[in-house]
Write an enzyme that holds these catalytic residues in place. Structure first.
Site, PDB file in Angstrom:
ATOM      1  N   HIS A  19       1.056  -1.105   0.155  1.00 51.17           N
ATOM      2  CA  HIS A  19      -0.399   0.361   0.339  1.00 51.17           C
ATOM      3  C   HIS A  19       1.265   1.114   0.403  1.00 51.17           C
ATOM      4  O   HIS A  19       0.599   2.212  -0.791  1.00 51.17           O
ATOM      5  CB  HIS A  19      -1.190   0.172   0.959  1.00 51.17           C
ATOM      6  CG  HIS A  19      -1.570  -1.303   0.817  1.00 51.17           C
ATOM      7  ND1 HIS A  19      -2.711  -1.353   1.804  1.00 51.17           N
ATOM      8  CD2 HIS A  19      -2.189  -2.186  -0.314  1.00 51.17           C
ATOM      9  CE1 HIS A  19      -3.637  -2.404   1.881  1.00 51.17           C
ATOM     10  NE2 HIS A  19      -3.057  -2.475   0.350  1.00 51.17           N
ATOM     11  N   SER A 127      -7.027  -1.796  -1.539  1.00 52.94           N
ATOM     12  CA  SER A 127      -6.102  -0.934  -2.041  1.00 52.94           C
ATOM     13  C   SER A 127      -7.171  -0.340  -3.093  1.00 52.94           C
ATOM     14  O   SER A 127      -6.906   0.454  -3.294  1.00 52.94           O
ATOM     15  CB  SER A 127      -5.809  -2.613  -3.425  1.00 52.94           C
ATOM     16  OG  SER A 127      -6.569  -3.455  -3.367  1.00 52.94           O
ATOM     17  N   GLU A 145     -13.373  -9.019  -7.704  1.00 51.10           N
ATOM     18  CA  GLU A 145     -13.645  -9.420  -6.408  1.00 51.10           C
ATOM     19  C   GLU A 145     -14.915 -10.749  -7.129  1.00 51.10           C
ATOM     20  O   GLU A 145     -15.768 -10.118  -7.566  1.00 51.10           O
ATOM     21  CB  GLU A 145     -13.611  -8.408  -5.044  1.00 51.10           C
ATOM     22  CG  GLU A 145     -13.815  -9.767  -4.341  1.00 51.10           C
ATOM     23  CD  GLU A 145     -12.829 -10.292  -4.391  1.00 51.10           C
ATOM     24  OE1 GLU A 145     -11.685  -9.935  -3.991  1.00 51.10           O
ATOM     25  OE2 GLU A 145     -13.075 -11.232  -3.642  1.00 51.10           O
ATOM     26  N   ASP A 173     -13.874 -13.011 -12.503  1.00 49.79           N
ATOM     27  CA  ASP A 173     -11.852 -13.391 -12.803  1.00 49.79           C
ATOM     28  C   ASP A 173     -11.352 -12.066 -13.455  1.00 49.79           C
ATOM     29  O   ASP A 173     -11.350 -11.861 -14.446  1.00 49.79           O
ATOM     30  CB  ASP A 173     -11.958 -14.964 -13.456  1.00 49.79           C
ATOM     31  CG  ASP A 173     -11.310 -15.006 -14.298  1.00 49.79           C
ATOM     32  OD1 ASP A 173     -10.522 -16.053 -13.585  1.00 49.79           O
ATOM     33  OD2 ASP A 173      -9.509 -14.350 -13.895  1.00 49.79           O
ATOM     34  N   ASP A 194      -2.857  -8.542  -7.799  1.00 50.25           N
ATOM     35  CA  ASP A 194      -3.067  -8.927  -6.474  1.00 50.25           C
ATOM     36  C   ASP A 194      -3.396  -9.943  -6.071  1.00 50.25           C
ATOM     37  O   ASP A 194      -4.695  -9.827  -5.283  1.00 50.25           O
ATOM     38  CB  ASP A 194      -3.151  -7.586  -5.164  1.00 50.25           C
ATOM     39  CG  ASP A 194      -2.760  -7.488  -4.178  1.00 50.25           C
ATOM     40  OD1 ASP A 194      -1.892  -8.534  -3.428  1.00 50.25           O
ATOM     41  OD2 ASP A 194      -3.850  -7.229  -3.184  1.00 50.25           O
TER      42      ASP A 194
HETATM   43  N1  SAM Z   1      -5.871  -5.630  -3.626  1.00 45.09           N
HETATM   44  C1  SAM Z   1      -6.547  -6.426  -2.153  1.00 45.09           C
HETATM   45  C2  SAM Z   1      -5.614  -5.076  -1.334  1.00 45.09           C
HETATM   46  O1  SAM Z   1      -4.630  -4.810  -1.053  1.00 45.09           O
HETATM   47  O2  SAM Z   1      -6.996  -4.571  -0.111  1.00 45.09           O
HETATM   48  C3  SAM Z   1      -6.101  -7.075  -1.131  1.00 45.09           C
HETATM   49  C4  SAM Z   1      -6.968  -8.464  -2.515  1.00 45.09           C
HETATM   50  S1  SAM Z   1      -6.220 -10.182  -1.660  1.00 45.09           S
HETATM   51  C5  SAM Z   1      -4.780 -10.549  -1.312  1.00 45.09           C
HETATM   52  C6  SAM Z   1      -6.910 -10.832  -3.462  1.00 45.09           C
HETATM   53  C7  SAM Z   1      -8.547 -11.322  -3.758  1.00 45.09           C
HETATM   54  O3  SAM Z   1      -8.790 -11.756  -4.622  1.00 45.09           O
HETATM   55  C8  SAM Z   1      -9.347 -12.066  -2.421  1.00 45.09           C
HETATM   56  O4  SAM Z   1     -10.353 -11.755  -1.625  1.00 45.09           O
HETATM   57  C9  SAM Z   1      -9.993 -12.766  -3.322  1.00 45.09           C
HETATM   58  O5  SAM Z   1     -10.506 -13.452  -3.039  1.00 45.09           O
HETATM   59  C10 SAM Z   1     -10.087 -12.550  -4.478  1.00 45.09           C
HETATM   60  N2  SAM Z   1     -10.092 -13.450  -5.554  1.00 45.09           N
HETATM   61  C11 SAM Z   1      -8.818 -14.694  -5.734  1.00 45.09           C
HETATM   62  N3  SAM Z   1      -9.246 -15.206  -7.736  1.00 45.09           N
HETATM   63  C12 SAM Z   1      -9.552 -14.217  -7.954  1.00 45.09           C
HETATM   64  C13 SAM Z   1     -10.413 -13.664  -9.315  1.00 45.09           C
HETATM   65  N4  SAM Z   1      -9.750 -15.120 -10.431  1.00 45.09           N
HETATM   66  N5  SAM Z   1     -10.436 -12.742  -9.816  1.00 45.09           N
HETATM   67  C14 SAM Z   1     -10.393 -11.857  -8.826  1.00 45.09           C
HETATM   68  N6  SAM Z   1     -10.788 -11.908  -7.990  1.00 45.09           N
HETATM   69  C15 SAM Z   1      -9.766 -12.755  -7.363  1.00 45.09           C
END
Ligand code: SAM
Length: 320
Positions: A19, A127, A145, A173, A194
Site C-alpha cells: 500500500h 487497495s 472480486e 475473474d 494482487d
Molecule cells: N488487493 C487487495 C488489497 O490490497 O486490499 C487484497 C486482495 S486479496 C490479496 C486477493 C483477493 O482476490 C481475494 O479477496 C480473493 O477473493 C480475490 N480473488 C481470488 N481469485 C480471483 C480472481 N480470479 N479474480 C478476482 N478476484 C479473485
C-alpha cells in the site's frame, strides 16, 4: 478455492509494502491532466476493521501497521545482503512515502489523527479505497472480486462513497476481465494484480496475464504483489516478470521486504510453529521515474520498524 479472506491479513507487513508503493504510484500517476484508468484485478473487500474478529484473530496487523506506528524501537541487525538500516526512526522523520501512507490512515481514522493513539486506528483501507482517494473527475476505477462475501462488502463499501459510475465493481475473474479494458480510452492505465496465490496456478496466471496485457497496451504501469515463500512457483514469478519486461523493452522495478526468518521453529511443547509470511515483493513494469528514490528512502525504515529478527532486510532492483 476461496478459503482466503484478506480481512485476516489486512494491515500486515505485506500490506505496508504494497500500500505504501500503491500510494506513491497513484500520487504520481494522477498528477497529469489526461484521464487515468485504474484496474484492480483482485480487489478484496475494500475496507477492513482492525478491531474486527478476523484481524484480531490473526494478529497480523500487529506485525504490520501497528508495529510501524508504535514507539521507535532498536532495529534488528540486518541480513548480510541488506544495506544498513538506521537504528531508530522517529515518527517525525518518516520517509515521504511512509508519511503519505500514515497520512492516508489518519484521514480514515479521525480519532487516531487527533490523538495519535494507535488504539483509535480502527479502519484499514484496502487497495480499492487507496486508489479511489487519488482519482479526479476524469479518472476511472475498475474493481474485480470473485469471493461472494467480499464482493458484497466491496460493493457496499464503494456505494457508500457515492461516486457513481467513476468506480465500477464486478464479480468477475480479474485475470480475464483485464483483457477487455486494454488499451484504455485515454491510453493511460495502472493495473494492480494482487491475487491470494491460494491456488498454485495463480503464479502462472499472473505471468500470462502480464504478458498479454503488455501486448495489448505496452505503456501501462503494471504492478504485481507476490509472496516470498519457499515454493518454486513463488521463486520463479519475479524472474519471469523481469524476463517479460526486458524482452518487451520495458523498464521495471522489484522491491522486496523481509521481516523474519522463513524457518520452522518449535515451541516449548515441541510443536512445530510456522512463522507465517516472512517476506513479500512488489514488481512494477513501467514504474514512474520517482518510485525508486522514494522506495530507497522508505524500505530501510520499513526494515527498522517491522523487522523481527536478523533476517530482516530489503532489496531494490530496477532495470530498463
Ligand atoms: N488487493 C487487495 C488489497 O490490497 O486490499 C487484497 C486482495 S486479496 C490479496 C486477493 C483477493 O482476490 C481475494 O479477496 C480473493 O477473493 C480475490 N480473488 C481470488 N481469485 C480471483 C480472481 N480470479 N479474480 C478476482 N478476484 C479473485
Amino acid at each position: 478455492m476461496f478459503s482466503y479472506r484478506h480481512a485476516f491479513h489486512a494491515g500486515n507487513h505485506a500490506d505496508v509494502l504494497k500500500h505504501t508503493t500503491l500510494i506513491a504510484l497513484m500520487k504520481y500517476l494522477t498528477q497529469k491532466d489526461t484521464a487515468l484508468t485504474v484496474i484492480d484485478t483482485h480487489a478484496g473487500a475494500g475496507l477492513y476493521r482492525l478491531d474486527g474478529d478476523y484481524t484480531e484473530t490473526s494478529g497480523e496487523a500487529q506485525e504490520g501497521i501497528f508495529r510501524l506506528l508504535s514507539e521507535p524501537k532498536a532495529a534488528p541487525a540486518p541480513a548480510k545482503k541488506a544495506p544498513a538500516a538506521p537504528k531508530t526512526v522517529a515518527p517525525a522523520a518518516l520517509a515521504p512515502l511512509l508519511q503519505d501512507y500514515v497520512d492516508l490512515l489518519r484521514g480514515l481514522n479521525p480519532q487516531f489523527a487527533e490523538t495519535g493513539d494507535i488504539a483509535h486506528l480502527k479502519i484499514y483501507p484496502g487497495s480499492p479505497f487507496i486508489e479511489q482517494q487519488f482519482l479526479s473527475g476524469r479518472d476511472k476505477l475498475k474493481l474485480f472480486e470473485l469471493h461472494p462475501t467480499d464482493f458484497k462488502s466491496l460493493s457496499g463499501n464503494i456505494e457508500q462513497l457515492g461516486v457513481g459510475r467513476q468506480v465500477a465493481v464486478a464479480r468477475e475473474d480479474g485475470f480475464e476481465a483485464l483483457k477487455t479494458f486494454l488499451p484504455p480510452p485515454a491510453r493511460r492505465a495502472m493495473v494492480l494484480c494482487d491475487p491470494s496465490y491460494e491456488m498454485k496456478s495463480d503464479y502462472g496466471r499472473v505471468a500470462a496475464c502480464m504478458a498479454d496485457a503488455l501486448k495489448r497496451f505496452a505503456t501501462g504501469t503494471y504492478v504485481v504483489w507476490y509472496p516470498i515463500i519457499p515454493r518454486p512457483e513463488a521463486h520463479d514469478l519475479p524472474r519471469k516478470l523481469k524476463t517479460l519486461a526486458v524482452k518487451s523493452s520495458r523498464s521495471w522495478l522489484n522491491a522486496t521486504l523481509t521481516v523474519k526468518s522463513s524457518k520452522l521453529t518449535t515451541d516449548t511443547s515441541g510443536e512445530v510453529v510456522r512463522p507465517g509470511l516472512p517476506a513479500s515483493g512488489m514488481f512494477v513494469i513501467n514504474p514512474p521515474h520517482t518510485l525508486k528514490a522514494g522506495l530507497q528512502a522508505a524500505l530501510p525504515q520499513m526494515v527498522a520498524l517491522l523487522g523481527q529478527d536478523r533476517n530482516a532486510g530489503f532489496t531494490l532492483e530496477h532495470g530498463g
